[in-house]
Motif scaffolding. Structure first.
Motif, PDB file in Angstrom:
ATOM      1  N   LEU A 171      89.059  25.607  52.270  1.00 59.77           N
ATOM      2  CA  LEU A 171      88.059  26.673  52.326  1.00 59.77           C
ATOM      3  C   LEU A 171      87.897  27.218  53.738  1.00 59.77           C
ATOM      4  CD1 LEU A 171      86.404  28.188  50.297  1.00 59.77           C
ATOM      5  CD2 LEU A 171      84.490  26.689  50.796  1.00 59.77           C
ATOM      6  N   TYR A 172      88.017  26.358  54.724  1.00 60.27           N
ATOM      7  CA  TYR A 172      87.947  26.810  56.118  1.00 60.27           C
ATOM      8  C   TYR A 172      89.049  27.841  56.389  1.00 60.27           C
ATOM      9  CZ  TYR A 172      88.453  26.823  61.181  1.00 60.27           C
ATOM     10  OH  TYR A 172      88.582  27.221  62.492  1.00 60.27           O
ATOM     11  N   ASN A 173      90.255  27.568  55.940  1.00 58.53           N
ATOM     12  CA  ASN A 173      91.361  28.499  56.159  1.00 58.53           C
ATOM     13  C   ASN A 173      91.109  29.843  55.482  1.00 58.53           C
ATOM     14  OD1 ASN A 173      92.853  26.749  57.780  1.00 58.53           O
ATOM     15  ND2 ASN A 173      93.837  25.799  56.027  1.00 58.53           N
ATOM     16  N   LEU A 174      90.536  29.829  54.283  1.00 60.34           N
ATOM     17  CA  LEU A 174      90.172  31.086  53.623  1.00 60.34           C
ATOM     18  C   LEU A 174      89.092  31.823  54.405  1.00 60.34           C
ATOM     19  CD1 LEU A 174      89.964  30.158  49.824  1.00 60.34           C
ATOM     20  CD2 LEU A 174      91.741  31.494  50.970  1.00 60.34           C
ATOM     21  N   ASN A 175      88.128  31.077  54.896  1.00 58.95           N
ATOM     22  CA  ASN A 175      87.017  31.661  55.650  1.00 58.95           C
ATOM     23  C   ASN A 175      87.527  32.370  56.905  1.00 58.95           C
ATOM     24  OD1 ASN A 175      84.280  32.203  55.782  1.00 58.95           O
ATOM     25  ND2 ASN A 175      83.731  30.228  56.656  1.00 58.95           N
ATOM     26  N   VAL A 176      88.455  31.748  57.602  1.00 57.95           N
ATOM     27  CA  VAL A 176      89.026  32.349  58.810  1.00 57.95           C
ATOM     28  C   VAL A 176      89.896  33.553  58.450  1.00 57.95           C
ATOM     29  CG1 VAL A 176      90.639  31.973  60.725  1.00 57.95           C
ATOM     30  CG2 VAL A 176      88.924  30.230  60.183  1.00 57.95           C
ATOM     31  N   GLU A 177      90.779  33.373  57.477  1.00 61.34           N
ATOM     32  CA  GLU A 177      91.734  34.422  57.136  1.00 61.34           C
ATOM     33  C   GLU A 177      91.083  35.669  56.550  1.00 61.34           C
ATOM     34  OE1 GLU A 177      95.655  35.166  54.283  1.00 61.34           O
ATOM     35  OE2 GLU A 177      94.886  33.125  54.547  1.00 61.34           O
ATOM     36  N   PHE A 178      90.183  35.486  55.600  1.00 58.47           N
ATOM     37  CA  PHE A 178      89.642  36.636  54.881  1.00 58.47           C
ATOM     38  C   PHE A 178      88.309  37.142  55.411  1.00 58.47           C
ATOM     39  CE2 PHE A 178      92.611  34.784  51.855  1.00 58.47           C
ATOM     40  CZ  PHE A 178      93.344  35.913  51.496  1.00 58.47           C
ATOM     41  N   HIS A 202      85.442  34.152  59.780  1.00 56.59           N
ATOM     42  CA  HIS A 202      84.378  33.218  60.146  1.00 56.59           C
ATOM     43  C   HIS A 202      85.012  31.884  60.499  1.00 56.59           C
ATOM     44  CE1 HIS A 202      81.471  35.543  57.297  1.00 56.59           C
ATOM     45  NE2 HIS A 202      81.701  36.203  58.408  1.00 56.59           N
ATOM     46  N   ASP A 203      84.762  31.413  61.707  1.00 52.49           N
ATOM     47  CA  ASP A 203      85.336  30.158  62.186  1.00 52.49           C
ATOM     48  C   ASP A 203      84.347  29.011  61.948  1.00 52.49           C
ATOM     49  OD1 ASP A 203      86.973  28.310  63.407  1.00 52.49           O
ATOM     50  OD2 ASP A 203      86.459  28.918  65.440  1.00 52.49           O
ATOM     51  N   THR A 204      83.970  28.828  60.671  1.00 52.84           N
ATOM     52  CA  THR A 204      82.992  27.794  60.320  1.00 52.84           C
ATOM     53  C   THR A 204      83.338  27.177  58.975  1.00 52.84           C
ATOM     54  OG1 THR A 204      81.552  29.392  59.207  1.00 52.84           O
ATOM     55  CG2 THR A 204      81.092  28.969  61.535  1.00 52.84           C
ATOM     56  N   LEU A 205      82.789  25.995  58.755  1.00 54.14           N
ATOM     57  CA  LEU A 205      82.862  25.378  57.440  1.00 54.14           C
ATOM     58  C   LEU A 205      81.804  26.022  56.548  1.00 54.14           C
ATOM     59  CD1 LEU A 205      83.163  21.613  58.410  1.00 54.14           C
ATOM     60  CD2 LEU A 205      84.989  23.096  57.551  1.00 54.14           C
ATOM     61  N   THR A 206      82.058  26.067  55.267  1.00 50.60           N
ATOM     62  CA  THR A 206      81.093  26.588  54.306  1.00 50.60           C
ATOM     63  C   THR A 206      81.286  25.878  52.979  1.00 50.60           C
ATOM     64  OG1 THR A 206      80.170  28.605  53.328  1.00 50.60           O
ATOM     65  CG2 THR A 206      82.575  28.502  53.534  1.00 50.60           C
TER      66      THR A 206
END
Length: 136
Positions: free
Chosen positions: A46-53, A56-60
């Protein structure tokens, strides 16, 4: 149609029961279910999706991609089982309850509810609690 996909060592205990609950919740909000794909994954995924799309450089705990048109609900909801587990411990709630809260949270976004302001977050939490009470 509701699909459950697993990219980590986790499975819902009752896919049929959760599917019915989600569908009933959507109907109660006066929307129509087309298709929702739930993807349960770990923090890294999920972190990689958050950064890519989302840049956001955070956990969620959840990312939802909304493809809804009008009142026809469709989308992909990614949930980090790691985050849900940690949040359940942090907020001292049962893991299954926290998972269901996150599951319905994504659906509520598709139904137009936001959570950016304090008032929006309060309304979102109220709706989550309402639907959690209908699950039991």
């Amino acid at each position: 149609m509701i699909n459950f996909n697993y990219e980590t060592e986790f499975e819902l205990a009752s896919e049929a029961g959760i599917s019915k609950w989600i569908a009933d919740s959507i109907k109660h909000e006066e929307y129509k279910l087309e298709e929702i794909n739930y993807i349960f994954c770990d923090d890294d995924y999920l972190y990689n999706l958050n950064v890519e799309f989302l840049k956001h450089d955070t956990l969620t705990d959840i990312i939802s991609f909304d493809y809804s048109i009008g009142k026809l609900i469709q989308g992909d909801i990614y949930i980090s089982v790691d985050r849900v587990r940690d949040n359940a411990l942090e907020y001292d709630v049962d893991f299954d309850e926290e998972m269901c809260r996150v599951i319905i949270h994504g659906v509520l976004h598709y139904c137009g509810y936001k959570d950016k302001t304090d008032d929006e977050a309060k309304q979102m939490r109220s709706k989550e609690n309402f639907y959690l009470s209908r699950l039991k």
